[in-house]
Design a protein around this motif. Sequence first.
Motif, short mmCIF file in Angstrom:
data_model
loop_
_atom_site.label_atom_id
_atom_site.label_comp_id
_atom_site.label_asym_id
_atom_site.label_seq_id
_atom_site.Cartn_x
_atom_site.Cartn_y
_atom_site.Cartn_z
N ASP A 47 0.86 -1.18 0.00
CA ASP A 47 0.00 0.00 0.00
C ASP A 47 0.90 1.23 0.00
OD1 ASP A 47 -2.58 -1.11 0.02
OD2 ASP A 47 -2.41 -1.54 2.17
N VAL A 48 0.77 2.03 -1.05
CA VAL A 48 1.60 3.22 -1.22
C VAL A 48 0.70 4.39 -1.58
CG1 VAL A 48 3.48 4.24 -2.55
CG2 VAL A 48 3.52 1.80 -2.03
N GLU A 49 0.87 5.50 -0.86
CA GLU A 49 0.18 6.73 -1.23
C GLU A 49 1.19 7.60 -1.97
OE1 GLU A 49 -1.53 8.71 2.10
OE2 GLU A 49 -2.86 7.04 2.57
N TYR A 50 0.71 8.38 -2.94
CA TYR A 50 1.61 9.24 -3.70
C TYR A 50 0.82 10.43 -4.25
CZ TYR A 50 -0.45 6.68 -7.61
OH TYR A 50 -1.33 6.12 -8.48
N SER A 72 4.79 7.38 -0.25
CA SER A 72 4.84 7.03 1.17
C SER A 72 4.34 5.59 1.34
CB SER A 72 3.94 7.99 1.95
OG SER A 72 3.90 7.63 3.31
N PHE A 73 5.21 4.71 1.85
CA PHE A 73 4.88 3.31 2.08
C PHE A 73 3.97 3.19 3.29
CE2 PHE A 73 5.98 -0.74 4.22
CZ PHE A 73 5.58 -1.61 3.23
N LYS A 74 2.81 2.59 3.12
CA LYS A 74 1.82 2.47 4.21
C LYS A 74 1.75 1.08 4.81
CE LYS A 74 0.66 6.67 3.93
NZ LYS A 74 1.06 7.59 4.98
N GLY A 75 2.22 0.07 4.10
CA GLY A 75 2.18 -1.28 4.64
C GLY A 75 2.14 -2.31 3.54
N ARG A 78 0.28 -6.24 2.45
CA ARG A 78 -0.83 -7.15 2.75
C ARG A 78 -0.94 -8.18 1.64
NH1 ARG A 78 -5.26 -5.50 -0.33
NH2 ARG A 78 -5.10 -3.41 -1.14
#
Length: 66
Positions: free
Chosen positions: A32-35, A48-51, A53
């Motif tokens: 999960d990455v937000e950008y 931004s690396f969020k996790g 899964r």
Amino acid sequence: MRNVLASVVTKKPAVSLRRKNAVFTEPVLVADVEYRAWTDDGKLRHASFKGIRERDDDVEIYSLEH
């Protein structure tokens, strides 16, 4: 993270790639990455690396192959 990746190690890469001393894993996990945006040369801006899964839904997957 090392233990998670060690559980899905494979000898065959998911894409055509040759790297010395590389360790390949089965493509069964999703990061999960937000950008903010994609750059003109195909890179993520303000990523931004969020996790991590398992892939268990209809999530959009983007593969960055060079």
